[in-house]
Design an enzyme around this catalytic site. Sequence first.
Site, PDB file in Angstrom:
ATOM      1  N   GLY A  46      69.912  74.789  25.599  1.00  0.00           N
ATOM      2  CA  GLY A  46      71.414  75.486  25.352  1.00  0.00           C
ATOM      3  C   GLY A  46      72.028  74.349  24.557  1.00  0.00           C
ATOM      4  N   GLN A  51      79.478  70.845  20.410  1.00  0.00           N
ATOM      5  CA  GLN A  51      78.370  69.935  20.158  1.00  0.00           C
ATOM      6  C   GLN A  51      77.890  69.667  18.729  1.00  0.00           C
ATOM      7  OE1 GLN A  51      75.895  71.434  23.536  1.00  0.00           O
ATOM      8  NE2 GLN A  51      75.612  69.188  23.618  1.00  0.00           N
ATOM      9  N   CYS A  93      71.569  66.464  28.853  1.00  0.00           N
ATOM     10  CA  CYS A  93      72.517  66.916  27.719  1.00  0.00           C
ATOM     11  C   CYS A  93      72.344  66.358  26.420  1.00  0.00           C
ATOM     12  CB  CYS A  93      73.989  66.806  28.253  1.00  0.00           C
ATOM     13  SG  CYS A  93      74.924  67.438  26.950  1.00  0.00           S
ATOM     14  N   LEU A  94      72.283  67.178  25.394  1.00  0.00           N
ATOM     15  CA  LEU A  94      71.990  66.617  23.993  1.00  0.00           C
ATOM     16  C   LEU A  94      72.983  65.554  23.592  1.00  0.00           C
ATOM     17  CD1 LEU A  94      70.428  69.728  22.155  1.00  0.00           C
ATOM     18  CD2 LEU A  94      69.322  67.662  23.056  1.00  0.00           C
ATOM     19  N   HIS A 135      76.349  74.977  32.498  1.00  0.00           N
ATOM     20  CA  HIS A 135      76.393  73.821  31.788  1.00  0.00           C
ATOM     21  C   HIS A 135      77.187  73.943  30.394  1.00  0.00           C
ATOM     22  CE1 HIS A 135      74.448  69.867  30.335  1.00  0.00           C
ATOM     23  NE2 HIS A 135      74.923  70.414  29.205  1.00  0.00           N
ATOM     24  N   GLU A 136      76.809  75.216  29.687  1.00  0.00           N
ATOM     25  CA  GLU A 136      77.216  75.304  28.347  1.00  0.00           C
ATOM     26  C   GLU A 136      78.811  75.758  28.498  1.00  0.00           C
ATOM     27  OE1 GLU A 136      75.790  74.051  26.003  1.00  0.00           O
ATOM     28  OE2 GLU A 136      73.948  74.088  27.235  1.00  0.00           O
ATOM     29  N   HIS A 139      80.719  72.843  28.777  1.00  0.00           N
ATOM     30  CA  HIS A 139      81.139  72.155  27.265  1.00  0.00           C
ATOM     31  C   HIS A 139      82.282  72.851  26.718  1.00  0.00           C
ATOM     32  CE1 HIS A 139      78.201  69.244  26.463  1.00  0.00           C
ATOM     33  NE2 HIS A 139      77.033  70.073  26.908  1.00  0.00           N
TER      34      HIS A 139
HETATM   35 NI    NI Z   1      74.994  69.733  27.092  1.00  0.00          NI
END
Ligand code: NI
Length: 171
Positions: A46, A51, A93-94, A135-136, A139
């Site tokens: 995701g 991000q 998480c990236l 999660h997204e 963000h």
């Molecule tokens: Ni993330």
Amino acid sequence: MSVLEIFKYPHPVLKKRCEEVDRIDGEIKKLIYDMTETMYEANGIGLAACQVGVPRRVIVVDVSPIDPEKELLAIINPEIISGEGEIDHEEGCLSVPDCLEKVKRKEKILIRGISPEGKTIEIPGEGILSIALQHEIDHINGVLILDRISRLKRELYRNKLKKEKRKEEKD
Ligand code: NI
């Protein structure tokens, strides 16, 4: 399509509530393509627009590496309209490298948003899809997994980052 840079904690773009999209133009479509490519390139499931440094309410999710029946989803202005149950699962998480922590989520949710073609869509999510969507959506509200873990764990992560930074400066 191009692979974009993924912004990392503590970049301020990750702490903002992102803006709604009111018109799906070429720019938004290109953003969705680029986000998708960036997510695949990073082996993520995701990614939210903030991000890649774009503070708009756009997310892409593809949990097929974990749940092969699922497909790529790109959702504009997603919102959670209902949720039930509780699940906790280790999340990464990236934008928060080297952090894997258990986070409490709703087990099942229903999302409403707009597809890249401009249609209103409703997406039910369960299990890993439910987790990834929450999660997204976190963000685009400026919330990271670090905000959902204990203060102690957050401090430990911050200290680890500081140490790494100091080490980099010495090298
Ligand atoms: Ni993330």
